[in-house]
Enzyme design. Structure first.
Site, mmCIF file in Angstrom:
data_model
loop_
_atom_site.group_PDB
_atom_site.id
_atom_site.type_symbol
_atom_site.label_atom_id
_atom_site.label_comp_id
_atom_site.label_asym_id
_atom_site.label_seq_id
_atom_site.Cartn_x
_atom_site.Cartn_y
_atom_site.Cartn_z
ATOM 1 N N CYS A 1 0.831 -1.220 0.000
ATOM 2 C CA CYS A 1 0.000 0.000 0.000
ATOM 3 C C CYS A 1 0.860 1.263 0.000
ATOM 4 O O CYS A 1 1.538 1.568 0.982
ATOM 5 C CB CYS A 1 -0.913 -0.026 1.219
ATOM 6 S SG CYS A 1 -1.668 1.545 1.637
ATOM 7 N N CYS B 1 0.005 3.935 2.660
ATOM 8 C CA CYS B 1 0.464 3.461 3.980
ATOM 9 C C CYS B 1 1.920 3.867 4.192
ATOM 10 O O CYS B 1 2.320 4.325 5.274
ATOM 11 C CB CYS B 1 0.355 1.945 4.078
ATOM 12 S SG CYS B 1 -1.301 1.268 3.853
#
Length: 394
Positions: free
Chosen positions: A52, A55
């Site tokens: 991600c 993230c």
């Protein structure tokens, strides 16, 4: 800004303290929960995955900030959990975590009382935490206020994000509709634009309806060509999602190529399928397949998107051991830098040069990465790993 959010960033995994950053606890979830209950605090969970990009940007840009750590370390027992490993797999199911990053605020009994989704800027991330301590910000309470006709833009924006993260698409869409109806004839701000694009991944997303309805407003910030590219990307992501079997980990290639071919043509459809296969292989921890597909995909990096090149280069830096693969990844990183210098791209290039043994170029690009990060975002945004790398090269 949107493009920067798609670039690869260094991920520091596990339990750590980013200088004066947010402190993440080690241990089992039950132990973390017990500690929070004992100290009469909420548990804050950063629910992430290794693939991600937002993230990673939170790790790099937001968690290390003093203002963020001051609030989170005082008010919460924090945990950083990969939702695709160990306990994270069951926690993702239990708390219905489907998008990343998701932020969960959980009481000592294991109940979610608040949550957030996506990349946050500093002030908004602190406000998210403050909202977790506010009983009036719980979804059930917010829903009642909405049903009574609440029209505050801040309220509606927050409700849409919260409802979406809980999987209540109907409420999210209705909140967004009311939010943007209230702005008819008023400025469609850059923040609105970023909100719509960042939260739209597929045509199933609540924000996709707004993306279509407010096209004229969105065209204030991007060209018609960029708008159409984004629209196609949302459609392609939807097809990919529908054609992939999570159990068998295989694509329905006939369906995929047929539907994607209608949008981008047959030749591009095949290339897009390979990219999707590579992404899934990486997600499924099958680096050998990812490596093979990527080497074929990026034979001519000059024709590829800089964000894709930077991401592939970073993945090879982390996992590749073959000299040829690492040298190819270095070329990808160099091409990404050529298309736009960025602290993350230059940092990836520095790391790759160091890994293939070219200390001279590693030093040059580590210095460049630190210089750009300091100039663009301030000293606190400099990647500590880049400082360590530079120190090791002196």
């Amino acid at each position: 800004m949107i493009k920067k959010l798609l670039y690869a960033a260094t991920l520091v995994a596990g339990s750590f303290l980013f200088g004066q950053g947010v402190k993440f606890e080690e241990g089992k979830f039950s132990e973390i929960l017990a500690k929070a209950k004992k100290e009469n605090k909420l548990v804050f969970i950063d629910a992430y995955t290794s693939w991600c990009a937002p993230c990673k940007l939170m790790v790099k840009n937001i968690f290390p900030l003093q203002s963020v750590s001051d609030y989170y370390n005082t008010h919460f027992i924090s945990a950083k959990i990969d939702m695709e490993k160990g306990e994270g797999i069951q926690l993702a199911k239990k708390y219905k975590v489907n998008s990343y990053p998701t932020y969960l605020f959980i009481d000592g009994n294991g109940e979610v009382i608040h949550r957030g989704l996506g990349y946050f800027e500093e002030k908004d991330f602190i406000q998210l935490a403050k909202d977790a301590d506010d009983p009036n910000k719980k979804l059930a309470v917010l829903k009642k206020k909405f049903e009574k006709g609440e029209k505050s833009p801040e309220f509606l924006n927050n409700l849409a994000s919260l409802a979406d993260s809980y999987g209540d698409k109907e409420l999210a869409v209705n909140a967004l509709r009311r939010y943007f109806e209230a702005k008819q004839g008023k400025d469609f701000t850059e923040k609105d634009f970023n909100f719509v694009l960042f939260n739209t991944k597929t045509t199933d997303a609540p924000t996709y309806i707004i993306f279509q309805e407010r096209k004229d407003d969105i065209l204030q910030y991007i060209s018609e060509e960029e708008y159409n590219k984004s629209n196609n990307r949302f459609k392609l992501n939807t097809i990919s999602k529908k054609s992939y079997n999570q159990d068998t980990k295989l694509f329905d290639e006939k369906y995929f190529l047929s539907e994607v071919g209608k949008i981008v043509g047959n030749a591009e459809a095949e290339k897009y399928l390979q990219k999707e296969k590579a992404e899934k292989a990486l997600k499924n921890k099958d680096f050998a397949t990812y490596e093979k597909i990527s080497l074929d995909l990026y034979k001519d990096p000059s024709k590829e998107d800089s964000g894709e090149l930077a991401m592939a280069a970073w993945n090879f830096y982390e996992k590749a051991t073959d000299k040829f693969s690492l040298e190819r990844a270095t070329l990808w990183a160099q091409e990404a830098v050529n298309k736009g210098e960025d602290p993350m791209n230059t940092g990836t290039l520095a790391n790759l040069y160091n890994k293939i043994g070219d200390k001279k170029n590693a030093k040059i690009w580590a210095e460049k990465s630190i210089e750009i990060a300091t100039k663009q975002y301030g000293k606190e945004a400099v990647d500590p790993d880049m400082i360590k790398l530079l120190d090791s090269l002196k």
